[in-house]
Design an enzyme around this catalytic site. Structure first.
Site, PDB file in Angstrom:
ATOM      1  N   LYS A 149       0.805  -1.224   0.000  1.00  0.00           N
ATOM      2  CA  LYS A 149       0.000   0.000   0.000  1.00  0.00           C
ATOM      3  C   LYS A 149       0.838   1.273   0.000  1.00  0.00           C
ATOM      4  O   LYS A 149       0.302   2.359  -0.213  1.00  0.00           O
ATOM      5  CB  LYS A 149      -0.972   0.003   1.186  1.00  0.00           C
ATOM      6  CG  LYS A 149      -1.984  -1.095   1.180  1.00  0.00           C
ATOM      7  CD  LYS A 149      -2.826  -1.212  -0.088  1.00  0.00           C
ATOM      8  CE  LYS A 149      -3.667  -0.037  -0.422  1.00  0.00           C
ATOM      9  NZ  LYS A 149      -4.819  -0.403  -1.297  1.00  0.00           N
TER      10      LYS A 149
HETATM   11  N1  PMP Z   1      -2.997  -7.343   0.960  1.00  0.00           N
HETATM   12  C1  PMP Z   1      -2.927  -6.504   1.998  1.00  0.00           C
HETATM   13  C2  PMP Z   1      -2.264  -6.968   3.252  1.00  0.00           C
HETATM   14  C3  PMP Z   1      -3.491  -5.222   1.909  1.00  0.00           C
HETATM   15  O1  PMP Z   1      -3.417  -4.383   2.960  1.00  0.00           O
HETATM   16  C4  PMP Z   1      -4.139  -4.850   0.709  1.00  0.00           C
HETATM   17  C5  PMP Z   1      -4.739  -3.481   0.610  1.00  0.00           C
HETATM   18  N2  PMP Z   1      -6.062  -3.319   0.935  1.00  0.00           N
HETATM   19  C6  PMP Z   1      -4.198  -5.759  -0.342  1.00  0.00           C
HETATM   20  C7  PMP Z   1      -3.602  -6.992  -0.187  1.00  0.00           C
HETATM   21  C8  PMP Z   1      -4.952  -5.468  -1.616  1.00  0.00           C
HETATM   22  O2  PMP Z   1      -4.418  -4.483  -2.415  1.00  0.00           O
HETATM   23  P1  PMP Z   1      -5.352  -3.531  -3.290  1.00  0.00           P
HETATM   24  O3  PMP Z   1      -6.015  -2.572  -2.359  1.00  0.00           O
HETATM   25  O4  PMP Z   1      -4.383  -2.853  -4.197  1.00  0.00           O
HETATM   26  O5  PMP Z   1      -6.349  -4.348  -4.011  1.00  0.00           O
END
Ligand code: PMP
Length: 331
Positions: A42
């Site tokens: 993130k």
């Molecule tokens: N894995 C973790 C640990 C996250 O914090 C996030 C973010 N929400 C994601 C995966 C998914 O990423 P995205 O928001 O880009 O879909």
């Protein structure tokens, strides 16, 4: 020479995952996003959103950034904001791990913990954060932005510019498949757009945890939940966000918490990698994709964060027992 922690975001290494590769006869790689300064994927979304707001002159030094987050975006925003001279207010659901709360408080974010409510409920953390930003904006005391990671397309655009390009270059263009789960959809959306721009033959899969709707959405075009709510964090989406709209998807997989947690414990032993909960889903998805595409392919997924943020879940016998999840034999 780096001038600030912001320069350390991105350009993460790619690591070959031995056990998943041997199991499938493919080369399965993980992009080590846990090596970002904020400890997660993130950092990229947060930087993309802040840079975009700065370019549009929506925020000035001394201004405030408000966001609703399960934790990692909040951590990333707070670190970047501290380095840039902005204040941070984070609205976080109480289901997020206690470790993430502690990190946010110790970084100096103003933290508001709220009940878990579905998106359609006005008490959902995303709506609370939006209203809070609007209230502060109405007071007219300095610049205030709502980061809005779910529908702010600066999120996926940053991944298209950086994550996709890095993966392609790290494998000298020899990428056959990419998959990861969806939280906001920024990582999957941006990486799918960026990779397909470089080579339209690269296949992209959505890997969905249990309790989410994206598997059925991409498979059958219906927004329907598959399975019980997941204990993984940061992933599992129930609606088509602006970042989900960007996703260019060829295949979809559904992964249970049992599969994800089993794989996480296995990978501690086989790879020496101490990964967070969403990585279990992502790597299980990459294994499914390798099986579907056949041996010899190069498949990439995202190692979103590490296990240090999830001790109270991943290594807590009572918690694992109560959720009927596998218990590693060494705890
Ligand atoms: N894995 C973790 C640990 C996250 O914090 C996030 C973010 N929400 C994601 C995966 C998914 O990423 P995205 O928001 O880009 O879909």
């Amino acid at each position: 020479m780096n001038n600030s922690m912001i320069d350390l975001i991105g350009n993460t290494p790619l690591i070959k995952l031995k056990y998943p590769s041997e199991l499938t006869g493919c080369n399965i790689y993980g992009k080590a996003e846990f090596m970002n300064p904020g400890g997660s994927v993130k950092d990229r979304a947060a930087l993309g959103i802040i840079q975009d707001a700065e370019e549009k002159k929506l925020i000035e030094p001394g201004g405030t950034v408000v966001e609703g987050t399960f934790g990692n975006t909040g951590i990333a925003l707070t670190m970047i904001n501290n380095a840039r001279g902005y204040k941070t207010i984070i609205v976080m659901p109480e289901a997020a791990s206690l470790e993430k709360r502690d990190i946010l408080r110790n970084l100096g974010a103003e933290l508001r913990i709220v009940e878990v409510k579905p998106y359609k409920d006005p008490g959902n953390y995303q709506h609370i954060s939006r209203r809070l930003a609007e209230e502060l904006q109405a007071k007219g005391e300095g610049s205030v932005i709502w980061a809005n990671q779910f529908d702010n397309t600066a999120n996926y655009q940053f991944h298209a510019k950086t994550t996709a390009k890095e993966i392609y270059e790290q494998l000298d263009g020899k990428v056959d498949g990419f998959t990861c789960a969806i939280g906001t959809g920024g990582t999957l959306g941006g990486t799918s757009v960026g990779l397909k721009e470089l080579n339209p033959n690269i296949k992209v899969a959505c890997t969905d945890p249990q309790g989410a709707t994206m598997y059925r959405y991409f498979k059958d075009s219906v927004l329907e939940v598959t399975g019980d709510p997941s204990e993984t964090e940061g992933i599992g989406q129930a609606r088509v966000t602006k970042n989900v709209e960007a996703c260019l998807i060829d295949m979809a997989y559904h992964i249970t918490d049992k599969e994800a947690f089993e794989l996480l414990y296995k990978l501690i032993k086989t790879e020496g990698l101490f990964l967070g909960t969403s990585c279990g889903v992502n790597i299980a998805g990459a294994i499914q994709m390798a099986k579907e595409m056949g041996p010899g392919k190069n498949i990439v997924t995202i190692l979103c964060d590490d296990a240090y943020k999830y001790f109270s879940k991943m290594f807590n016998k009572d918690f694992l027992k109560s959720k009927n999840l596998p218990i590693p034999d060494w705890i």
